[in-house]
Design an enzyme around this catalytic site. Structure first.
Site, PDB file in Angstrom:
ATOM      1  NE  ARG A 104       8.650 -64.098  14.326  1.00  0.00           N
ATOM      2  CZ  ARG A 104       7.817 -65.534  13.605  1.00  0.00           C
ATOM      3  NH1 ARG A 104       7.693 -66.213  14.401  1.00  0.00           N
ATOM      4  NH2 ARG A 104       8.119 -65.818  12.733  1.00  0.00           N
ATOM      5  CD  GLN A 151       9.705 -67.440  17.360  1.00  0.00           C
ATOM      6  OE1 GLN A 151       8.788 -67.456  17.019  1.00  0.00           O
ATOM      7  NE2 GLN A 151      10.477 -66.171  18.738  1.00  0.00           N
ATOM      8  CG  HIS A 169      10.159 -70.771  13.465  1.00  0.00           C
ATOM      9  ND1 HIS A 169      10.424 -70.379  12.248  1.00  0.00           N
ATOM     10  CD2 HIS A 169       9.291 -70.360  14.025  1.00  0.00           C
ATOM     11  CE1 HIS A 169       9.190 -69.668  12.505  1.00  0.00           C
ATOM     12  NE2 HIS A 169       8.448 -69.541  13.325  1.00  0.00           N
ATOM     13  CB  CYS A 176       9.023 -69.924  19.698  1.00  0.00           C
ATOM     14  SG  CYS A 176       8.152 -71.598  19.686  1.00  0.00           S
ATOM     15  NE  ARG A 215       4.305 -71.543  10.249  1.00  0.00           N
ATOM     16  CZ  ARG A 215       4.745 -71.616  11.627  1.00  0.00           C
ATOM     17  NH1 ARG A 215       2.918 -71.474  12.164  1.00  0.00           N
ATOM     18  NH2 ARG A 215       4.676 -70.616  12.013  1.00  0.00           N
TER      19      ARG A 215
END
Ligand code: CP
Ligand code: NVA
Length: 310
Positions: A297, A138, A135, A269, A108
């Site tokens: 997720r 996601q 992302h 999200c 990240r």
């Protein structure tokens, strides 16, 4: 489907429609097996996942760790400060070294380019756990959620309301372009993702997808889902005051959901800044699917790990 094994998962732009459908099908399959009681599968036993996170995370960190654990992997979590990265060792040197120890790296980062640099020097797959641009983990969970809610993947219509040029909006545009959706980005002009949308013209032409950009919240009418995200993404804190002013009229509240219609689900999200981009009555209301979206997720993370590593 080209072999996914050994590939990076940095941007969904690099994945074909069939590859994304394959990942979604596998996610669905893993989810149903999980509900049938399969909590552990040793398909990746003995492998190690290194996670390097420059920013905080709840969902991505915990779902990746749980996913890896449920597949038999060992996980190492670190932030740059605990690594020599924090004292100036380069990303390239770090990647070259850890590549010899581990089987995959999830990172990240503030700058998307850091992922590209890492992938250039690491032979093992690099997974984007969120960057300033995208992302993709996601987006996969978002698509799985919509598929479950609507019982189809094709021809979906989704409105993203708020900061139209952030990582979440971008990834939604990519997956929508790949799957042939209508993606409406509803955002103040200053935050229109016009340049980013141009990168997707080939995909939209091929799939019949439509990316529409508007500053008018009336354009939420008739969609399958209204999606929003925070107005101030991690790393944007200096712009907080200005953003909170500009985005105020793009809040997802009961009135906006009424405009969208009763068929629309609400997505986010997470984490949510309640009272800013979304009101409590909407996120906690009957149209909200945010907890199922978050749950997905886990299952999509497992699909990605298996596809890249098994
Ligand atoms: N949605 C998401 O990625 O959340 P985290 O920042 O908690 O990982
Ligand atoms: N746009 C948000 C997403 C968090 C999951 C951010 O980058 O902070």
């Amino acid at each position: 489907v080209r072999a996914l094994k050994g590939r990076d998962y940095i941007t969904l732009m690099d994945y074909t429609t069939d590859e994304i459908k394959y990942l979604l099908n596998l996610s669905r399959d893993l989810k149903s097996r999980y509900y049938q009681g399969e909590r552990y599968n040793d398909i990746l036993r003995g492998r190690t996942l290194l996670m390097i996170f420059e920013k905080p995370s709840t969902r991505t960190r915990v779902s990746l760790d749980a996913a890896a654990t449920q597949l038999g992997m060992h996980v190492i979590y670190s932030n740059p400060q605990e690594l020599q990265l924090g004292r100036g060792e380069t990303i390239a040197d770090t990647a070259r070294v850890v590549d010899r120890f581990v089987d995959a790296i999830a990172a990240r980062v503030y700058k998307h380019e850091s992922l590209i640099e890492m992938a250039k020097y690491a032979v093992v797959p690099v997974i984007n756990a969120l960057s300033d641009k995208e992302h993709p983990l996601q987006a996969l969970a978002d698509a799985l959620t919509l598929w479950e809610v609507r019982s189809r993947l094709e021809g979906l219509r989704i409105a993203f309301v708020g900061d139209g040029d952030n990582n979440i909006a971008h990834s939604l545009m990519i997956i929508g372009a790949k799957l042939g959706w209508e993606v409406r980005i509803i955002s103040p002009r200053k935050y229109w993702p016009t340049k980013f949308a141009e990168l997707l013209t080939e995909d939209t032409r091929r799939t019949g997808a439509n990316i529409m950009i508007s500053d008018n919240t009336e354009d939420v009418r008739g969609v399958d889902a209204v999606y929003t995200d925070v107005w101030v993404s991690m790393g944007m804190e200096t712009e907080a005051e200005e953003r909170k002013k500009v985005f105020r009229s793009y809040q997802v509240n009961a009135e906006l959901m009424r405009k969208a219609g009763p068929q629309a689900v609400f997505m986010h999200c997470l984490p949510a800044h309640r009272g800013e981009e979304v009101t409590d009555d909407v996120i906690d209301g009957p149209q909200s699917v945010v907890w199922d979206q978050a749950e997905n997720r886990l299952h999509t993370a497992k699909a990605v790990l298996i596809s890249l590593l098994a």
